[in-house]
Motif scaffolding. Sequence first.
Motif, PDB file in Angstrom:
ATOM      1  N   LEU A   1      28.546  44.470  40.420  1.00 31.08           N
ATOM      2  CA  LEU A   1      28.772  43.636  39.201  1.00 31.08           C
ATOM      3  C   LEU A   1      28.978  44.311  38.202  1.00 31.08           C
ATOM      4  O   LEU A   1      29.785  43.875  36.970  1.00 31.08           O
ATOM      5  CB  LEU A   1      27.673  42.385  39.318  1.00 31.08           C
ATOM      6  N   ILE A   2      27.885  45.413  37.971  1.00 30.01           N
ATOM      7  CA  ILE A   2      27.802  46.093  36.696  1.00 30.01           C
ATOM      8  C   ILE A   2      29.120  46.853  36.533  1.00 30.01           C
ATOM      9  O   ILE A   2      29.843  46.959  35.326  1.00 30.01           O
ATOM     10  CB  ILE A   2      26.803  47.299  36.852  1.00 30.01           C
ATOM     11  N   GLU A   3      29.902  47.376  37.691  1.00 27.16           N
ATOM     12  CA  GLU A   3      31.303  47.975  37.403  1.00 27.16           C
ATOM     13  C   GLU A   3      32.145  46.982  36.942  1.00 27.16           C
ATOM     14  O   GLU A   3      33.144  47.182  36.067  1.00 27.16           O
ATOM     15  CB  GLU A   3      31.518  48.623  38.801  1.00 27.16           C
ATOM     16  N   GLY A   4      32.140  45.650  37.510  1.00 25.00           N
ATOM     17  CA  GLY A   4      33.015  44.675  37.044  1.00 25.00           C
ATOM     18  C   GLY A   4      32.934  44.329  35.694  1.00 25.00           C
ATOM     19  O   GLY A   4      34.005  44.127  34.997  1.00 25.00           O
ATOM     20  N   PHE A   5      31.778  44.181  35.049  1.00 22.34           N
ATOM     21  CA  PHE A   5      31.685  43.687  33.898  1.00 22.34           C
ATOM     22  C   PHE A   5      32.013  45.080  33.019  1.00 22.34           C
ATOM     23  O   PHE A   5      32.909  44.761  31.828  1.00 22.34           O
ATOM     24  CB  PHE A   5      29.958  43.661  33.411  1.00 22.34           C
ATOM     25  N   ILE A   6      31.839  46.270  33.052  1.00 24.97           N
ATOM     26  CA  ILE A   6      32.353  47.443  32.579  1.00 24.97           C
ATOM     27  C   ILE A   6      33.910  47.520  32.565  1.00 24.97           C
ATOM     28  O   ILE A   6      34.420  47.650  31.418  1.00 24.97           O
ATOM     29  CB  ILE A   6      31.770  48.874  33.185  1.00 24.97           C
ATOM     30  N   LYS A   7      34.484  47.086  33.734  1.00 24.06           N
ATOM     31  CA  LYS A   7      36.080  47.160  33.561  1.00 24.06           C
ATOM     32  C   LYS A   7      36.643  46.067  32.704  1.00 24.06           C
ATOM     33  O   LYS A   7      37.824  46.205  32.147  1.00 24.06           O
ATOM     34  CB  LYS A   7      36.380  46.876  35.013  1.00 24.06           C
TER      35      LYS A   7
ATOM     36  N   SER B   1      29.775  54.511  30.075  1.00 28.48           N
ATOM     37  CA  SER B   1      30.853  53.695  29.723  1.00 28.48           C
ATOM     38  C   SER B   1      31.001  53.782  28.360  1.00 28.48           C
ATOM     39  O   SER B   1      32.065  53.625  27.635  1.00 28.48           O
ATOM     40  CB  SER B   1      30.721  52.259  30.265  1.00 28.48           C
ATOM     41  N   GLY B   2      29.639  53.982  27.781  1.00 29.86           N
ATOM     42  CA  GLY B   2      29.632  54.000  26.138  1.00 29.86           C
ATOM     43  C   GLY B   2      29.848  52.612  25.655  1.00 29.86           C
ATOM     44  O   GLY B   2      29.969  52.519  24.312  1.00 29.86           O
ATOM     45  N   LEU B   3      29.775  51.365  26.424  1.00 31.96           N
ATOM     46  CA  LEU B   3      29.727  50.094  26.025  1.00 31.96           C
ATOM     47  C   LEU B   3      28.260  49.697  25.417  1.00 31.96           C
ATOM     48  O   LEU B   3      27.425  49.992  25.995  1.00 31.96           O
ATOM     49  CB  LEU B   3      30.289  49.198  27.038  1.00 31.96           C
ATOM     50  N   PRO B   4      28.512  48.636  24.302  1.00 34.59           N
ATOM     51  CA  PRO B   4      27.184  48.310  23.617  1.00 34.59           C
ATOM     52  C   PRO B   4      26.522  47.144  24.690  1.00 34.59           C
ATOM     53  O   PRO B   4      26.547  45.911  24.063  1.00 34.59           O
ATOM     54  CB  PRO B   4      27.587  47.809  22.467  1.00 34.59           C
ATOM     55  N   ILE B   5      26.238  47.314  25.831  1.00 40.61           N
ATOM     56  CA  ILE B   5      25.639  46.494  26.950  1.00 40.61           C
ATOM     57  C   ILE B   5      24.247  46.600  27.071  1.00 40.61           C
ATOM     58  O   ILE B   5      23.872  47.728  27.489  1.00 40.61           O
ATOM     59  CB  ILE B   5      26.416  46.301  28.251  1.00 40.61           C
TER      60      ILE B   5
END
Length: 442
Positions: free
Chosen positions: A18-24, A60-64
């Motif tokens: 799921l984490i991978e899915g949200f990042i993508k 990922s560098g994303l603000p999550i």
Amino acid sequence: MGIKVVIIGGGSSYTPELIEGFIKRYESLPVSEIILCDIESGTAKLAIITRLAERMIHRSGLPIRVSSTLNRRHALEGADFVSTQIRVGGLEARALDERIPLKHGFIGQETNGAGGIFKAFRTIPVLLELSKEMHELCPDAWLINFTNPAGIVTEALLKHGPHQNVIGVCNIPFNMRNSTAEVLHVDVKRVSIEFIGLNHFVFGRRVFVDGSDRTQEVMQRLMTKQLDFSPANIVSLGWSDAFLQAVNMLPNPYHQYYFQTTETLKKDLAAYNTNGTRAEIVQEVERTLFEAYQDEQLDEKPAELELRGGAYYSDAACSLMDSIYNNRGDVQTVNTLNRGAISDLPVDAVIEVNAVITKEGPLPITVGPLPLSVKGLIMQMKQMEELTIQAALSGSTKDAYLAFLMNPLIQDEKRAQPLLEEMLLAHAAWLPQFQSKEAQRT
């Protein structure tokens, strides 16, 4: 504004999917907060998964923001999406679901036969409590149920829970579509399959590539053993030409339990005597996975996760959230209310079917009457599902016995009773509804 996602059963080995899915999908599904929620006995695994999720997101560098908690009510406040991937009783209960039926000469499997019925008995009361909490704390959120048996659990929630934003998801239709695309050497986005039936009892009636009917070509690939839809947890026995030609639809991997019962039981008994139950194999896979998850250098989903049987899990769940959030109006295969899509089944029955996904939820696409070749068995399966839900709510051994009798993998009026009694005793700790004297008498 960001999206808040709560994962119930956050300590599951599946969570990295799921984490991978949200990042993508971050650009189209801007998740800002993920809360992993679990129960006290899952504390250690929850901590490991949370740290891995943090590393994946950092990479990922994303603000999550990602956090974990054992306080479900706190987690649910203001949620936009809630995903469920729970196993009441853990793998210990699954092992009982598999071992006890085999002992009695029946197929032992976690979502089919006696094992599937008992998994529903354990799960439905717990998720109905979640439904009440969501209705209070996040009434607009969508509950994406991946907990098996997904069709039965989803129907119980929609019929008996106050929260109605509920969709069931299974990765089997995704497996079938992706495998078909691979064997036809085309991008999966160009492939569509018309599904008709129930969760783990769904058929692919027609296959299209760019709108062109390729059904017979795919059926031929099945006959020549060039195509296999089976996930890691199901060993395919292949299909006879006679069966495929007569049914003239794509079977799914779980159909082997119903159309190859004798051979499957023989195979499962041999596997059990050699390696133990599938649950015990999964326990070893999980030990290996969680050892890998603790590696501080690991910051992506490991390839070994596919051995767990969860291929396309994140695609199924995350694509659904993305489509609801963006009101895409695309077509996905989900477990939802029939609403006349299959004319032979009640409008409030949950079926597995292609649906147009909107911000208001899924709109099932009409497929008409059930094919005569499988109509009787599908209708029997639906009646069994309804009896299973009834028993899960009533705690009545009589209702449970009726569910056993209606299940095609049991339906033996004398042998069903001792099997039921042993499973009720073995699972007593997780079945409080069956423990009252009043329930036992009904």
